[in-house]
Design an enzyme around this catalytic site. Structure first.
Site, PDB file in Angstrom:
ATOM      1  N   ARG A 302      90.680  10.747 -40.538  1.00 40.55           N
ATOM      2  CA  ARG A 302      90.640   9.356 -41.006  1.00 40.55           C
ATOM      3  C   ARG A 302      90.351   9.285 -42.500  1.00 40.55           C
ATOM      4  O   ARG A 302      90.954   8.486 -43.222  1.00 40.55           O
ATOM      5  CB  ARG A 302      89.606   8.578 -40.195  1.00 40.55           C
ATOM      6  CG  ARG A 302      90.074   8.325 -38.774  1.00 40.55           C
ATOM      7  CD  ARG A 302      89.007   7.781 -37.850  1.00 40.55           C
ATOM      8  NE  ARG A 302      89.592   7.515 -36.540  1.00 40.55           N
ATOM      9  CZ  ARG A 302      88.909   7.093 -35.482  1.00 40.55           C
ATOM     10  NH1 ARG A 302      87.598   6.889 -35.582  1.00 40.55           N
ATOM     11  NH2 ARG A 302      89.533   6.875 -34.338  1.00 40.55           N
ATOM     12  N   TYR A 446      98.514   5.484 -37.846  1.00 35.78           N
ATOM     13  CA  TYR A 446      98.023   6.670 -37.140  1.00 35.78           C
ATOM     14  C   TYR A 446      96.574   7.003 -37.470  1.00 35.78           C
ATOM     15  O   TYR A 446      95.976   6.426 -38.356  1.00 35.78           O
ATOM     16  CB  TYR A 446      98.947   7.861 -37.322  1.00 35.78           C
ATOM     17  CG  TYR A 446      99.140   8.479 -38.679  1.00 35.78           C
ATOM     18  CD1 TYR A 446     100.017   9.550 -38.824  1.00 35.78           C
ATOM     19  CD2 TYR A 446      98.483   8.030 -39.818  1.00 35.78           C
ATOM     20  CE1 TYR A 446     100.220  10.157 -40.048  1.00 35.78           C
ATOM     21  CE2 TYR A 446      98.675   8.626 -41.043  1.00 35.78           C
ATOM     22  CZ  TYR A 446      99.544   9.684 -41.151  1.00 35.78           C
ATOM     23  OH  TYR A 446      99.739  10.290 -42.368  1.00 35.78           O
ATOM     24  N   GLU A 447      96.014   7.916 -36.668  1.00 36.02           N
ATOM     25  CA  GLU A 447      94.586   8.265 -36.705  1.00 36.02           C
ATOM     26  C   GLU A 447      93.706   7.053 -36.407  1.00 36.02           C
ATOM     27  O   GLU A 447      92.628   6.892 -36.973  1.00 36.02           O
ATOM     28  CB  GLU A 447      94.195   8.888 -38.053  1.00 36.02           C
ATOM     29  CG  GLU A 447      95.002  10.106 -38.434  1.00 36.02           C
ATOM     30  CD  GLU A 447      95.068  11.161 -37.348  1.00 36.02           C
ATOM     31  OE1 GLU A 447      94.193  11.169 -36.460  1.00 36.02           O
ATOM     32  OE2 GLU A 447      95.999  11.980 -37.355  1.00 36.02           O
ATOM     33  N   GLY A 448      94.153   6.232 -35.497  1.00 37.25           N
ATOM     34  CA  GLY A 448      93.437   5.007 -35.147  1.00 37.25           C
ATOM     35  C   GLY A 448      93.931   3.877 -36.020  1.00 37.25           C
ATOM     36  O   GLY A 448      93.734   3.900 -37.237  1.00 37.25           O
ATOM     37  N   GLN A 453      89.920   0.723 -36.495  1.00 35.51           N
ATOM     38  CA  GLN A 453      88.895   1.019 -37.505  1.00 35.51           C
ATOM     39  C   GLN A 453      87.982  -0.188 -37.725  1.00 35.51           C
ATOM     40  O   GLN A 453      86.765  -0.044 -37.902  1.00 35.51           O
ATOM     41  CB  GLN A 453      89.556   1.403 -38.836  1.00 35.51           C
ATOM     42  CG  GLN A 453      90.526   2.556 -38.763  1.00 35.51           C
ATOM     43  CD  GLN A 453      89.926   3.814 -38.172  1.00 35.51           C
ATOM     44  OE1 GLN A 453      88.789   4.165 -38.473  1.00 35.51           O
ATOM     45  NE2 GLN A 453      90.687   4.492 -37.323  1.00 35.51           N
TER      46      GLN A 453
END
Length: 604
Positions: A302, A446-448, A453
């Protein structure tokens, strides 16, 4: 054609003049002797690698993309990618901030952060191949067995092998509790953590390629009779090629690339579909505790994604400025500025300047935040003071979702503005700007996703501990305001910072009270809240940068370095034109849940 110049001067400003990292690292024994000269020399060499080796491959890599061979399950990366990676390994760059016990150079993470920003500016798609390896290394270092560390860490450190994180399946992205990949213990092998994994994974960045001799996949899967949901997930190390007892490569493991995604952006990176058909893996950490172990890698990713958008913001800004200084269109509304020419350059137009300054303010503010977070990680890992390690850990946890979401939102805004500066040429591929926009858009997903977040920030990091972590950052803001409260020259920066700090405190309290009555109120306000919090963080760092610039102008007088004059102009632009966005965001956050949920689903 696009261009890129590493922003070494601004990096040095943030590192040495604003954050004074070498002083801050004195409490970390392993970094106590690192000096500014060493850091600057490494940055200069890293900038050369990024601009001379990686940048020329960015446009061509985007056009060529990756090629998947279904018969061999192999992927060929774009022309020049493999050779550039060999130079990267030869130069020792993968080992820069890794501990010496695994063959690393032991330099600070904050230095590695700056190198990666430049590589992301130069070629985000290429940089993702080695970038994920750092997260895999950190995860195995924190949770791996001694055998796993001995097998994998030296190879990941040297860059001879790369790493991935394998989470997503076709039916589950964020909701990992739904995953179906299974891990069956090998008869007689359970004691040493040997399992056979079967399942399908998708969207695996750098999941297959020809740049390294082996790939270490960190795979989430379920053990037999594991609890349902996220509490029943375990983590496994699954190499592309099995590793023999002597460390040499053995037979091909049963994890294969069955396809690569045809994507909007980052064409040079292979986003792989992976099939595991009884692939051999070893358990990382404790059974059914895979998600907490994987969070080491996820949090690193992240922060890395925020850094990707920071890199894109910087390179888009540089190109848009160059274009605006050269392109002639119309006259300034107040009269010709270059009367000897048939038209003025477009940089004379106020809205063009607004777009350029937006990108510049988001790049320079983002750099200060990203470097600060990297410094916190250095303290969290290496400080000899337990309280300092805890403090750094809490601030990192609070700021991680802001780095990921705020910097990627800003990257999308900035690259879009910079493409707009080009007018019709902006969406013509040869200029390079439309690629930056396409590449930037994925970083918000992506990556949450950035909504995830935002929920993490407001729900877990702020309300989840009754504001304890937020108060720690608030203390930094308050101390700065008190220090500069009587400095007349700083009032234009300190006053709006103090005002926003008070508003964030009140908004947080209000949302916390609403959440007691209905948890969905968090979901209704979270995205607005994160952006307000992001501006609070940026305002703090912009005020600190303005303070240094003002001091330098006073010291240097009429012969002042124009760098500081430009820094002050950008700071004033940020506070005058970008920070006021928070007023609307706060009103939107306070509007709550009702306007979102009142309409019946059938009416959509």
């Amino acid at each position: 054609m696009p261009q890129y110049t590493p922003p070494l001067r601004d990096m040095q400003f943030v590192l040495h003049e604003v954050l004074k990292v070498t002083d801050e690292l004195k409490g970390c024994p392993r970094h106590a002797e690192v000096d500014a000269g060493t850091m600057n020399a490494v940055l200069e060499e890293g900038g050369k690698f990024a601009s001379e080796m990686l940048f020329p491959l960015n446009l061509s890599g985007d056009r060529e993309g990756c090629t998947h061979d279904k018969a061999t399950h192999s992927v060929r990366t774009p022309k020049g990618f493999k050779e550039a990676y060999a130079k990267y390994v030869e130069g020792g760059w993968p080992a820069l901030s890794v501990e010496p016990e695994f063959g690393g150079q032991g330099l600070p993470v904050v230095l590695n952060q700056c190198i990666y920003e430049m590589m992301n500016s130069a070629n985000q798609a290429w940089t993702m191949y080695p970038g994920l390896s750092h997260g895999a290394l950190e995860c195995l270092h924190a949770h791996g067995t001694e055998a796993q560390k001995k097998t994998y860490l030296p190879k990941l450190t040297s860059g001879v092998w790369t790493g991935t994180m394998c989470l997503t399946e076709s039916h589950c992205g964020t909701d990992l509790g739904l995953l179906r990949t299974k891990a069956e213990p090998v008869i007689g092998g359970e004691a040493d953590g040997s399992y056979k994994l079967t399942g399908q994974k998708i969207f695996i960045s750098a999941g297959e390629h020809d740049m390294a001799e082996n790939i270490v996949h960190l795979v989430l899967a379920r053990l037999p009779d594991a609890p349902q949901g996220s509490k029943g997930i375990s983590l496994f190390a699954v190499p592309k090629f099995n590793v023999k007892a002597d460390g040499s490569l053995g037979e091909r493991n049963a994890i294969y690339c069955t396809g690569i995604e045809h994507k909007m952006g980052i064409h040079g990176n292979a986003t792989a579909q992976l099939s595991l058909d009884g692939a051999t893996g070893t358990l990382v950490g404790e059974p059914n505790k895979g998600l907490p172990a994987m969070f080491v890698m996820m949090n690193a990713a992240r922060l890395g994604v925020g850094n990707q958008s920071l890199g894109l913001t910087e390179v888009a800004y540089q190109n848009a400025v160059a274009y605006a200084k050269d392109r002639r269109q119309m006259r300034a509304l107040s009269g010709p500025k270059q009367p000897e020419q048939p038209a003025d350059t477009i940089i004379v137009h106020p809205d063009v300047r607004k777009m350029l300054l937006t990108a510049r303010a988001y790049a320079e503010g983002g750099r200060a935040l990203a470097v600060y977070c990297a410094l916190l990680i250095d303290k969290m890992i290496a400080s000899d003071d337990e309280d300092e390690r805890k403090e750094a850990g809490d601030l990192t946890a609070l700021l991680t979702p802001i780095v990921k979401a705020f910097l990627t939102d800003n990257g999308w805004i900035a690259t879009s503005h910079c493409m707009q500066v080009y007018g019709g040429h902006g969406y013509i591929a040869e200029w390079g700007m439309e690629q930056y926009v396409r590449d930037a858009r994925i970083n918000m997903i992506y990556e949450g996703t950035n909504t995830v977040q935002s929920l993490d920030l407001l729900g877990r990091k702020v309300l989840g501990d009754n504001g304890a972590k937020l108060k720690k950052f608030g203390k930094l803001v308050t101390e700065f305001i008190e220090e500069e409260g009587t400095n007349e020259a700083m009032q234009e920066f300190v006053n709006p910072l103090a005002d926003l700090g008070d508003k964030v405190t009140k908004l947080t309290t209000e949302l916390g009270m609403k959440a007691f009555g209905n948890a969905d109120e968090v979901g209704a306000a979270a995205v607005d809240y994160l952006r307000v919090a992001g501006h609070l963080v940026f305002a703090y760092f912009w005020a600190r940068m303005a303070k240094v610039a003002l001091e330098k102008k006073e010291e240097q007088g009429e012969g002042c370095d124009p760098f500081y004059t430009a820094k002050l102009h950008t700071a004033r632009f940020y506070f005058a034109k970008l920070l006021p966005e928070t007023a609307g965001l706060i009103r939107s956050a306070r509007a709550g849940l009702a306007p979102l949920m009142a309409m019946d689903e059938a009416l959509f």
